[in-house]
Design an enzyme around this catalytic site. Structure first.
Site, PDB file in Angstrom:
ATOM      1  N   CYS A  83       0.816  -1.206   0.000  1.00  0.00           N
ATOM      2  CA  CYS A  83       0.000   0.000   0.000  1.00  0.00           C
ATOM      3  C   CYS A  83       0.861   1.273   0.000  1.00  0.00           C
ATOM      4  O   CYS A  83       1.492   1.568  -1.000  1.00  0.00           O
ATOM      5  CB  CYS A  83      -0.958  -0.082   1.177  1.00  0.00           C
ATOM      6  SG  CYS A  83      -2.551   0.597   0.779  1.00  0.00           S
ATOM      7  N   HIS A 174      -3.355  -5.496   1.970  1.00  0.00           N
ATOM      8  CA  HIS A 174      -2.691  -5.664   3.275  1.00  0.00           C
ATOM      9  C   HIS A 174      -2.649  -7.123   3.730  1.00  0.00           C
ATOM     10  O   HIS A 174      -3.481  -7.528   4.550  1.00  0.00           O
ATOM     11  CB  HIS A 174      -3.438  -4.839   4.330  1.00  0.00           C
ATOM     12  CG  HIS A 174      -3.267  -3.372   4.155  1.00  0.00           C
ATOM     13  ND1 HIS A 174      -2.272  -2.655   4.774  1.00  0.00           N
ATOM     14  CD2 HIS A 174      -3.954  -2.487   3.402  1.00  0.00           C
ATOM     15  CE1 HIS A 174      -2.346  -1.385   4.423  1.00  0.00           C
ATOM     16  NE2 HIS A 174      -3.363  -1.254   3.588  1.00  0.00           N
ATOM     17  N   GLU A 176      -0.759  -8.412   5.834  1.00  0.00           N
ATOM     18  CA  GLU A 176      -0.394  -8.507   7.261  1.00  0.00           C
ATOM     19  C   GLU A 176      -1.620  -8.499   8.172  1.00  0.00           C
ATOM     20  O   GLU A 176      -1.504  -8.779   9.365  1.00  0.00           O
ATOM     21  CB  GLU A 176       0.566  -7.353   7.625  1.00  0.00           C
ATOM     22  CG  GLU A 176      -0.068  -5.990   7.798  1.00  0.00           C
ATOM     23  CD  GLU A 176      -0.399  -5.304   6.472  1.00  0.00           C
ATOM     24  OE1 GLU A 176      -0.190  -5.924   5.407  1.00  0.00           O
ATOM     25  OE2 GLU A 176      -0.890  -4.152   6.507  1.00  0.00           O
TER      26      GLU A 176
HETATM   27  N1  GLN Z   1      -3.859   6.285   0.866  1.00  0.00           N
HETATM   28  C1  GLN Z   1      -2.553   6.062   1.434  1.00  0.00           C
HETATM   29  C2  GLN Z   1      -1.499   6.910   0.697  1.00  0.00           C
HETATM   30  O1  GLN Z   1      -1.781   7.442  -0.343  1.00  0.00           O
HETATM   31  C3  GLN Z   1      -2.164   4.598   1.399  1.00  0.00           C
HETATM   32  C4  GLN Z   1      -3.155   3.778   2.200  1.00  0.00           C
HETATM   33  C5  GLN Z   1      -2.600   2.561   2.878  1.00  0.00           C
HETATM   34  O2  GLN Z   1      -1.376   2.381   2.991  1.00  0.00           O
HETATM   35  N2  GLN Z   1      -3.480   1.756   3.387  1.00  0.00           N
HETATM   36  O3  GLN Z   1      -0.424   7.033   1.160  1.00  0.00           O
END
Ligand code: GLN
Length: 209
Positions: A83, A174, A176
């Site tokens: 992410c 995710h 994890e």
């Molecule tokens: N929206 C976040 C970003 O742009 C990332 C979201 C996440 O890591 N769950 O940094």
């Protein structure tokens, strides 16, 4: 504690680093929270967790960690990024554009699946993950371009959501958050195959599995 166990560093400036560390320890790996350049010494692999990429960028600067972490990422050690972590690695970041390490030849659009309302757990299509594998997406980035040499390992509908180039594995979701997720297992296997770049003798904070 197995003194020869490879240590996986988990970037611990912000975000869900604790869940990552726990899920890696469940795989029998040794983890160390990385908050300063000193913490990078002797690690065999590194995880960039989810969170808020803009905040992470600020904290990397504040801690003087931007350049040392960059060198670690370029060293060839196994890297797992999820992410916000994926956003930090991407070659191009949009919505808005921001600085990144650029070691993964992908373009990502931040919050590309919409904001909180569009978060949730979705089925993944993949030839390498077990049938029925799902991914939890939270304000996730969308990968809109994958460059040559970068392999797509899983899709959500038509969009790539898990990619790998060499020793760098990156997901929009995710793993994890689940007790045992095939992506965490894949990364653990990469770490073991790569061997101990550093050992638990160097200091394993948070305990070893
Ligand atoms: N929206 C976040 C970003 O742009 C990332 C979201 C996440 O890591 N769950 O940094």
């Amino acid at each position: 504690m197995d003194a020869s166990a490879p240590i996986v560093g988990v970037l611990a400036l912000q975000g869900d680093f604790e869940d990552h560390a726990e899920s890696l320890r469940r795989q029998g790996l040794c983890t160390r929270e990385v908050r300063s350049a000193r913490d990078l010494v002797g690690i065999a692999a590194i995880v960039l967790p989810g969170g808020e990429s803009t905040t992470m960028l600020k904290l990397l600067d504040v801690e003087g960690l931007w350049a040392p972490l960059g060198r670690a990422l370029q060293s060839g050690m196994p890297v797992m990024a999820t992410c916000a972590g994926l956003i930090l690695l991407a070659q191009h970041v949009e919505n808005p554009s921001q600085r990144s390490y650029g070691i993964l030849p992908v373009t990502v659009v931040r919050n590309g699946y919409g904001r909180q309302l569009h978060s949730g757990t979705f089925a993944l299509r993949s030839d390498v993950l077990p049938k029925g594998t799902t991914g939890t997406f939270i304000r996730a980035p969308k990968i809109t371009r994958v460059g040559p040499g970068c392999e797509v390992l899983a899709w959500r509908d038509g969009d790539p959501v898990l990619v790998q180039q060499g020793n760098v594995l990156a997901a929009c979701f995710h793993p994890e958050l689940e007790e045992r997720h095939p992506v965490t297992e894949r990364f653990a296997a990469m770490v073991r195959a790569n061997g101990a770049g550093g050992t638990a003798m160097g200091g394993c904070v948070g305990g070893c599995g």
